[in-house]
Design an enzyme around this catalytic site. Sequence first.
Site, PDB file in Angstrom:
ATOM      1  N   ARG A   1      19.566   4.073  26.150  1.00 43.91           N
ATOM      2  CA  ARG A   1      19.775   4.097  27.596  1.00 43.91           C
ATOM      3  C   ARG A   1      20.505   2.808  27.957  1.00 43.91           C
ATOM      4  O   ARG A   1      20.247   1.748  27.368  1.00 43.91           O
ATOM      5  CB  ARG A   1      18.442   4.133  28.356  1.00 43.91           C
ATOM      6  CG  ARG A   1      17.687   5.448  28.285  1.00 43.91           C
ATOM      7  CD  ARG A   1      18.381   6.578  29.063  1.00 43.91           C
ATOM      8  NE  ARG A   1      17.619   7.819  29.067  1.00 43.91           N
ATOM      9  CZ  ARG A   1      17.755   8.790  28.158  1.00 43.91           C
ATOM     10  NH1 ARG A   1      18.621   8.673  27.172  1.00 43.91           N
ATOM     11  NH2 ARG A   1      17.030   9.890  28.249  1.00 43.91           N
TER      12      ARG A   1
ATOM     13  N   GLU B   1      24.941   5.639  35.396  1.00 47.17           N
ATOM     14  CA  GLU B   1      25.786   6.782  34.995  1.00 47.17           C
ATOM     15  C   GLU B   1      25.942   7.761  36.142  1.00 47.17           C
ATOM     16  O   GLU B   1      24.991   7.944  36.909  1.00 47.17           O
ATOM     17  CB  GLU B   1      25.157   7.494  33.785  1.00 47.17           C
ATOM     18  CG  GLU B   1      25.110   6.591  32.566  1.00 47.17           C
ATOM     19  CD  GLU B   1      24.416   7.257  31.371  1.00 47.17           C
ATOM     20  OE1 GLU B   1      24.001   8.434  31.491  1.00 47.17           O
ATOM     21  OE2 GLU B   1      24.284   6.592  30.336  1.00 47.17           O
TER      22      GLU B   1
ATOM     23  N   HIS C   1      27.549   9.824  27.473  1.00 43.75           N
ATOM     24  CA  HIS C   1      26.157  10.222  27.194  1.00 43.75           C
ATOM     25  C   HIS C   1      26.099  11.609  26.537  1.00 43.75           C
ATOM     26  O   HIS C   1      25.525  12.548  27.099  1.00 43.75           O
ATOM     27  CB  HIS C   1      25.331  10.191  28.489  1.00 43.75           C
ATOM     28  CG  HIS C   1      23.856  10.062  28.247  1.00 43.75           C
ATOM     29  ND1 HIS C   1      23.006   9.415  29.111  1.00 43.75           N
ATOM     30  CD2 HIS C   1      23.063  10.507  27.237  1.00 43.75           C
ATOM     31  CE1 HIS C   1      21.779   9.465  28.648  1.00 43.75           C
ATOM     32  NE2 HIS C   1      21.780  10.125  27.499  1.00 43.75           N
TER      33      HIS C   1
HETATM   34  C1  DGY Z   1      17.821  12.316  25.601  1.00 35.15           C
HETATM   35  O1  DGY Z   1      17.434  13.404  25.161  1.00 35.15           O
HETATM   36  O2  DGY Z   1      17.043  11.438  25.984  1.00 35.15           O
HETATM   37  C2  DGY Z   1      19.286  12.088  25.627  1.00 35.15           C
HETATM   38  O3  DGY Z   1      19.649  10.898  26.157  1.00 35.15           O
HETATM   39  C3  DGY Z   1      20.003  13.255  26.259  1.00 35.15           C
HETATM   40  O4  DGY Z   1      20.128  14.161  25.256  1.00 35.15           O
END
Ligand code: DGY
Length: 322
Positions: A238, A267, A286
């Site tokens: 993240r 984002e 992402h």
């Molecule tokens: C998640 O699953 O946490 C990803 O960032 C999105 O697929």
Amino acid sequence: MKPVIYVTRKIPESLLEPYQDQFAFRMWEKADEPVPRDVLLKEVNDAEGLLCLLTEQIDRELLDHAEKLKIVANMAVGFDNVDVAAAEEKGVTVTNTPDVLTATTADLTFALLMATARRIVEASEYIKKDAWENWSPYLLAGADVHQKTIGIVGMGRIGQAVASRAKGFDMNVLYHARSRKPDAEQELGAVYKEFDELLAEADFVVCLVPLTDETANLFDREAFGKMKRSAVFVNVSRGGTVDENALYDALTDGTIRAAGLDVFKGEPISADHQLVKLANVVALPHIGSASEETRSKMLKLCLDNLAAVFNGKDPLTPVNNG
Ligand code: DGY
């Protein structure tokens, strides 16, 4: 009366079809645009189940609007967009989508690492802008990946899958995590390091930790300062785990070599974002788990979690004890 399930994005009808007998689905009808907050707050009013994405903040305010809600099925393995404690207080189950996306996300992590090290995007753009006139010894020369040292921060399922890919490239695997992973140490030869040691020794520092209060801005000015000047930083976790101004400075003043980033703090970002403008950054929107097969599996797992809860069974992949 079938329980109302609100789905916060348009998803294929074929996925909903097997569950139509059981649920009354209502859905935000746009595939590429998140549901506006005011619409969501209204829609959850009589919903008993919510299938949501990481684009929605499932916070206390929303939970207060959703008195009938029994389950939040979040279509992601990460659940930093959900106030799990508030959900638990209100007896709402929260589920995520682990396992089904592990290999796909590890593939993307490795692809991003390689693309950044070997300057793949820059090289492709070079031809597309018609700049290739001659072959020369150091034209678009990058850094080797094989036999280098990878340092994985966050050695969960995806971290371990990245480590197994790294072994295929004869890499030396270091990791840092809250707890030791004896299986990864035995099966993959991964070596545990304190965070600072890993930063100092790794050629590739890969961030795969979940975003929590403890990991927010984990990669700050000090952390980048401890890395090798030749280090490549890769983030598929993240954006909140990184101080983006510190990363920008590290990339522009030669503190580190390059970065591959699949995630950002706010984002979506635009082409004006300071990091995107840098030649030594490979930026992706992402897409860690974005294969068609895996995205369908993630949605199906959300639906199976909803079905389990409404059939009085344990959810398959709970993150709390709603
Ligand atoms: C998640 O699953 O946490 C990803 O960032 C999105 O697929």
